[in-house]
Design a protein around this motif. Structure first.
Motif, mmCIF file in Angstrom:
data_model
loop_
_atom_site.group_PDB
_atom_site.id
_atom_site.type_symbol
_atom_site.label_atom_id
_atom_site.label_comp_id
_atom_site.label_asym_id
_atom_site.label_seq_id
_atom_site.Cartn_x
_atom_site.Cartn_y
_atom_site.Cartn_z
ATOM 1 N N PRO A 182 45.870 38.869 38.824
ATOM 2 C CA PRO A 182 44.407 39.040 38.684
ATOM 3 C C PRO A 182 43.621 38.392 39.813
ATOM 4 N N LEU A 183 44.202 37.383 40.479
ATOM 5 C CA LEU A 183 43.503 36.758 41.595
ATOM 6 C C LEU A 183 43.323 37.732 42.757
ATOM 7 N N TYR A 184 44.229 38.722 42.871
ATOM 8 C CA TYR A 184 44.057 39.754 43.893
ATOM 9 C C TYR A 184 42.664 40.373 43.793
ATOM 10 N N PHE A 185 42.249 40.643 42.564
ATOM 11 C CA PHE A 185 41.013 41.387 42.355
ATOM 12 C C PHE A 185 39.803 40.459 42.224
ATOM 13 N N THR A 186 39.979 39.308 41.573
ATOM 14 C CA THR A 186 38.841 38.393 41.421
ATOM 15 C C THR A 186 38.524 37.644 42.705
ATOM 16 N N SER A 187 39.404 37.725 43.710
ATOM 17 C CA SER A 187 39.129 37.094 44.999
ATOM 18 C C SER A 187 38.462 38.055 45.968
ATOM 19 N N SER A 188 38.142 39.251 45.527
ATOM 20 C CA SER A 188 37.472 40.281 46.332
ATOM 21 C C SER A 188 38.258 40.627 47.591
ATOM 22 N N VAL A 189 39.591 40.651 47.474
ATOM 23 C CA VAL A 189 40.433 40.984 48.620
ATOM 24 C C VAL A 189 40.215 42.423 49.055
ATOM 25 N N PHE A 190 40.006 43.335 48.093
ATOM 26 C CA PHE A 190 39.970 44.759 48.394
ATOM 27 C C PHE A 190 38.549 45.314 48.533
ATOM 28 N N PHE A 191 37.532 44.499 48.316
ATOM 29 C CA PHE A 191 36.171 45.016 48.350
ATOM 30 C C PHE A 191 35.211 43.870 48.663
ATOM 31 N N PRO A 192 34.051 44.182 49.223
ATOM 32 C CA PRO A 192 33.033 43.146 49.432
ATOM 33 C C PRO A 192 32.344 42.813 48.117
ATOM 34 N N PRO A 193 32.289 41.549 47.724
ATOM 35 C CA PRO A 193 31.682 41.200 46.427
ATOM 36 C C PRO A 193 30.189 41.480 46.357
ATOM 37 N N SER A 194 29.550 41.653 47.498
ATOM 38 C CA SER A 194 28.121 41.953 47.494
ATOM 39 C C SER A 194 27.823 43.286 46.828
#
Length: 260
Positions: A182-194
């Motif tokens: 889940p850290l893959y996705f909650t760390s915004s690796v694949f997308f800009p969190p903005s």
């Protein structure tokens, strides 16, 4: 015979441990070395293709593959440092019969090996991207290195904590490994969190990896805008706190860790 200093002993021990780690990781065959470097390369390139097809186009003014490279490669380094340190006690237990070798030495050796491998992988993929006309250079090298060092400190602290805790509770290793998914996705690796709703970002901002990835992008990609709430003070505080807690736990149980 001249008596060696403590630093000379530490340097020689570290050198021997690094050689041992490299040999154990690569094996006696050349294909072992090729696979060790090729595996993370395929990992990053595979995600670049999959998510590039889903998203398409550019992110922050750069090709999505480059955007993913400067995000995923550091995250894999941080993850591997923590998880490899967690396994280092069991892998090197027999060496603790020599009083010159301490568990902390094995932690440092594995961290150095992971940093070296990550550097090789990053250079290979960056050169490949440049070959195909995708600029993959670092915009602000000094800032990028400082943030990367903060991430290594944070992961080293996590690795110390994982190693100490799993030494007396090995059954939680599988939970720790699964927690990085889940850290893959909650760390915004694949997308800009903005691009996320403000309500979601407020929860994700508690994840230090998100701050790491965002500042690495800011220093690597020209014209990149970090999400609101991303804080350098929070990142540095989390790195120092992680390192302090990890080393404190290690010092508390250093004698128990030496058991054969």
């Amino acid at each position: 015979m001249r008596k060696r200093s403590s630093f000379e002993i530490f340097r020689n021990v570290l050198y021997a441990l690094v050689l041992r780690e490299v040999q154990g990781r690569f094996g006696t065959l050349r294909m072992g070395a090729v696979f060790t470097v090729l595996e993370p390369c395929l990992h990053i390139l595979g995600f670049a293709v999959i998510f590039g097809m889903i998203r398409g186009g550019t992110v922050g003014g750069v090709d999505y593959s480059v955007f993913l490279l400067v995000s995923l490669a550091p995250f894999l380094l941080f993850r591997n440092i923590a998880l490899q340190m967690m396994e280092s006690l069991e892998a090197n237990r027999a060496l603790f019969a020599y009083r010159q070798i301490l568990p902390l030495d094995t932690f440092i050796a594995r961290t150095l090996v992971e940093c070296a491998l990550a550097t090789i992988v990053f250079v290979i993929i960056s050169v490949s991207f440049e070959w195909y006309g995708m600029a993959a250079g670092i915009n602000n090298v000094l800032t990028w290195l400082i943030i990367l060092l903060a991430g290594i400190m944070f992961s080293f602290g996590l690795g110390c904590m994982f190693a100490v805790v799993t030494d007396f509770a090995p059954q939680i290793k599988i939970f720790i490994r699964l927690s990085f998914l889940p850290l893959y996705f909650t760390s915004s690796v694949f997308f800009p969190p903005s691009k996320l709703p403000p309500q979601a970002i407020n929860y994700l901002l508690w994840n230090p990896f998100l701050h790491l990835i965002e500042f690495l992008r800011l220093s690597a990609l020209p014209n990149y805008k970090v999400a609101d709430g991303v804080s350098l003070a929070f990142l540095m505080s989390a790195s120092m706190l992680s390192l302090f807690i990890g080393l404190a736990l290690y010092r508390t149980r250093r004698h128990e860790l030496l058991r054969l």
